[in-house]
Design an enzyme around this catalytic site. Structure first.
Site, PDB file in Angstrom:
ATOM      1  N   ASP A   1      -8.985   6.855  -3.418  1.00  0.00           N
ATOM      2  CA  ASP A   1      -9.611   5.552  -3.676  1.00  0.00           C
ATOM      3  C   ASP A   1      -8.510   4.570  -4.084  1.00  0.00           C
ATOM      4  OD1 ASP A   1     -11.067   3.359  -4.469  1.00  0.00           O
ATOM      5  OD2 ASP A   1     -12.319   4.421  -5.916  1.00  0.00           O
TER       6      ASP A   1
ATOM      7  N   SER B   1      -9.240   5.213 -13.027  1.00  0.00           N
ATOM      8  CA  SER B   1      -8.173   5.946 -12.329  1.00  0.00           C
ATOM      9  C   SER B   1      -6.789   5.653 -12.904  1.00  0.00           C
ATOM     10  CB  SER B   1      -8.191   5.578 -10.839  1.00  0.00           C
ATOM     11  OG  SER B   1      -7.688   4.263 -10.640  1.00  0.00           O
TER      12      SER B   1
ATOM     13  N   THR C   1       7.396   4.469  -1.599  1.00  0.00           N
ATOM     14  CA  THR C   1       6.744   5.190  -2.699  1.00  0.00           C
ATOM     15  C   THR C   1       6.437   6.618  -2.291  1.00  0.00           C
ATOM     16  OG1 THR C   1       4.956   5.119  -4.313  1.00  0.00           O
ATOM     17  CG2 THR C   1       4.403   4.355  -2.122  1.00  0.00           C
TER      18      THR C   1
ATOM     19  N   GLY D   1       0.826  -1.205   0.000  1.00  0.00           N
ATOM     20  CA  GLY D   1       0.000   0.000   0.000  1.00  0.00           C
ATOM     21  C   GLY D   1       0.861   1.256   0.000  1.00  0.00           C
ATOM     22  N   ALA D   2       0.574   2.174   0.926  1.00  0.00           N
ATOM     23  CA  ALA D   2       1.289   3.453   0.993  1.00  0.00           C
ATOM     24  C   ALA D   2       2.778   3.291   1.300  1.00  0.00           C
ATOM     25  CB  ALA D   2       0.640   4.341   2.046  1.00  0.00           C
ATOM     26  N   GLU D   3       3.181   2.091   1.696  1.00  0.00           N
ATOM     27  CA  GLU D   3       4.606   1.834   2.007  1.00  0.00           C
ATOM     28  C   GLU D   3       5.403   1.376   0.787  1.00  0.00           C
ATOM     29  OE1 GLU D   3       6.251   2.180   4.811  1.00  0.00           O
ATOM     30  OE2 GLU D   3       4.872   2.006   6.491  1.00  0.00           O
TER      31      GLU D   3
ATOM     32  N   ASP E   1      -3.593  -3.742  -9.089  1.00  0.00           N
ATOM     33  CA  ASP E   1      -3.658  -4.095 -10.517  1.00  0.00           C
ATOM     34  C   ASP E   1      -2.933  -3.055 -11.376  1.00  0.00           C
ATOM     35  OD1 ASP E   1      -5.110  -6.362  -9.935  1.00  0.00           O
ATOM     36  OD2 ASP E   1      -7.054  -5.383 -10.221  1.00  0.00           O
TER      37      ASP E   1
HETATM   38  P1  ADP Z   1      -3.841  -4.021  -3.416  1.00  0.00           P
HETATM   39  O1  ADP Z   1      -4.524  -2.997  -4.246  1.00  0.00           O
HETATM   40  O2  ADP Z   1      -3.702  -5.356  -4.075  1.00  0.00           O
HETATM   41  O3  ADP Z   1      -4.360  -4.125  -1.996  1.00  0.00           O
HETATM   42  P2  ADP Z   1      -1.603  -2.458  -2.370  1.00  0.00           P
HETATM   43  O4  ADP Z   1      -2.565  -1.801  -1.442  1.00  0.00           O
HETATM   44  O5  ADP Z   1      -0.409  -3.103  -1.763  1.00  0.00           O
HETATM   45  O6  ADP Z   1      -2.309  -3.540  -3.296  1.00  0.00           O
HETATM   46  O7  ADP Z   1      -1.123  -1.357  -3.415  1.00  0.00           O
HETATM   47  C1  ADP Z   1      -0.366  -1.678  -4.551  1.00  0.00           C
HETATM   48  C2  ADP Z   1       0.587  -0.548  -4.865  1.00  0.00           C
HETATM   49  O8  ADP Z   1      -0.163   0.657  -5.078  1.00  0.00           O
HETATM   50  C3  ADP Z   1       1.565  -0.222  -3.745  1.00  0.00           C
HETATM   51  O9  ADP Z   1       2.713  -1.043  -3.831  1.00  0.00           O
HETATM   52  C4  ADP Z   1       1.869   1.240  -4.058  1.00  0.00           C
HETATM   53  O10 ADP Z   1       2.802   1.328  -5.116  1.00  0.00           O
HETATM   54  C5  ADP Z   1       0.523   1.769  -4.562  1.00  0.00           C
HETATM   55  N1  ADP Z   1      -0.280   2.353  -3.463  1.00  0.00           N
HETATM   56  C6  ADP Z   1      -1.329   1.777  -2.827  1.00  0.00           C
HETATM   57  N2  ADP Z   1      -1.831   2.597  -1.880  1.00  0.00           N
HETATM   58  C7  ADP Z   1      -1.087   3.719  -1.913  1.00  0.00           C
HETATM   59  C8  ADP Z   1      -1.089   4.960  -1.183  1.00  0.00           C
HETATM   60  N3  ADP Z   1      -1.972   5.192  -0.215  1.00  0.00           N
HETATM   61  N4  ADP Z   1      -0.146   5.899  -1.504  1.00  0.00           N
HETATM   62  C9  ADP Z   1       0.753   5.680  -2.484  1.00  0.00           C
HETATM   63  N5  ADP Z   1       0.795   4.532  -3.203  1.00  0.00           N
HETATM   64  C10 ADP Z   1      -0.092   3.570  -2.938  1.00  0.00           C
END
Ligand code: ADP
Length: 306
Positions: free
Chosen positions: A247, A294, A240, A221-223, A253
């Site tokens: 959203d 998006s 990142t 995610g945000a990490e 994906d």
């Molecule tokens: P999924 O959508 O399968 O749950 P993640 O939440 O790990 O996957 O997000 C996938 C990628 O999207 C992360 O590795 C990051 O590059 C980007 N991402 C997701 N959420 C954020 C966020 N809040 N801020 C910045 N990048 C994000």
């Protein structure tokens, strides 16, 4: 060319102030239809970056199926191996979202479950010509496995996204994965370990690497993400951008689609650089509502990503 063997579905979303109780009928304030499915989303993101893509999947011979094919075409995705069947309806999801963002979702896989190894034998000529093939687990595991075997035995790079995850994944999935990419919760299901930090993710990635993948990536995610490979089996955290997420649906994906694009067309880059760029693209996607809607196009992104 990046090839995908995967899931396609229509989603019908209703926005309401609260979720209905069993047997209750309530009024919502908005309804919209969207195109989704992990494979299709990944394919759309790769295509919008400029990849030549083809979608190997099955939809119903119904109006949703026709709309689906039209959506793929509008995204410049080849539908030569997008099959239509009379025997099942196009995959669909019914989604209800309340004002707090809580949701209830029912997915009916429909025609996706009818994509079979015979279809893949037909699509094999195209898979063999691809640089990268992405697979997920939204078609039957036997079908995904066969697609991976075809790609692997022909020297096509395989990018496997084990989503939705299943605990007792066939061991062959690991040995057939050049790149194995999953998110935190999928890593937890696959390893039984808790994954709540980049350090945890590194440990889980090591477990997955030992099962035979060449490269393991866990998104956080945000990490950002964590990577490691057979040649460098020491986990590395790739952070990142700090962005205001509105959203995050479909962020994973967008990331996988972007990664496939870099693996196919920028193989001279280091894996770390590909992941930095994929992080950036997925971070753009979380700043806009919707899933496919998006995903950024090449023309909207900084030139130094290309
Ligand atoms: P999924 O959508 O399968 O749950 P993640 O939440 O790990 O996957 O997000 C996938 C990628 O999207 C992360 O590795 C990051 O590059 C980007 N991402 C997701 N959420 C954020 C966020 N809040 N801020 C910045 N990048 C994000």
């Amino acid at each position: 060319k990046a090839h995908l063997t995967s899931h396609s579905r229509m989603s019908g979303s209703s926005l309401t102030s609260r979720l209905p109780k069993t047997g209750e009928t309530i009024h919502g304030h908005k309804f919209f239809i969207g195109f989704g499915g992990k494979g299709a989303n990944q394919c759309v993101q790769a295509a919008r970056l400029g990849a030549k893509t083809s979608m190997v999947c099955k939809v119903g011979k119904d109006s949703f199926g026709n709309d689906y094919i039209e959506n793929l075409k509008q995204n410049d995705i080849s539908t030569e191996f997008t099959y239509q069947t009379k025997d099942a309806a196009t995959g669909a999801a019914s989604i209800i979202v309340d004002s707090e963002g809580q949701n209830i979702i029912v997915i009916v896989a429909g025609a996706n479950l009818l994509l079979n190894t015979e279809d893949l034998r037909e699509a094999a000529s195209a898979i063999r010509r691809a640089k990268v093939m992405i697979c997920q687990l939204e078609v039957t595991p036997a079908t995904s496995l066969e697609a991976l075997r075809i790609a692997h035995s022909n020297g096509v790079k395989t990018l496997f996204n084990p989503a939705p995850a299943i605990a007792d994944l066939d061991p062959e999935f690991y040995t057939l994965s050049d790149v194995f990419c999953c998110n935190e919760s999928e890593a937890e299901i696959l390893t039984g370990l808790e994954v709540g930090s980049p350090t945890d993710a590194g440990k889980a990635a090591l477990v997955l690497l030992e099962r035979g993948c060449q490269v393991v990536i866990i998104t956080l995610g945000a990490e950002g993400c964590v990577m490691l490979s057979q040649t460098e089996p020491v986990p590395k955290h790739i952070p990142t951008e700090k962005v205001k997420a509105v959203d995050t649906t479909g962020a994973g994906d967008s990331f996988v689609g972007a990664l496939a694009f870099y693996l196919a067309y920028y193989s001279h880059l280091s894996l770390e650089e590909m992941l930095k760029r994929s992080n950036f693209i997925a971070a753009v996607s979380v700043q806009v509502t919707g899933t496919q809607s998006s995903y950024p196009y090449k023309k909207d992104l900084p030139l130094d990503l290309f």
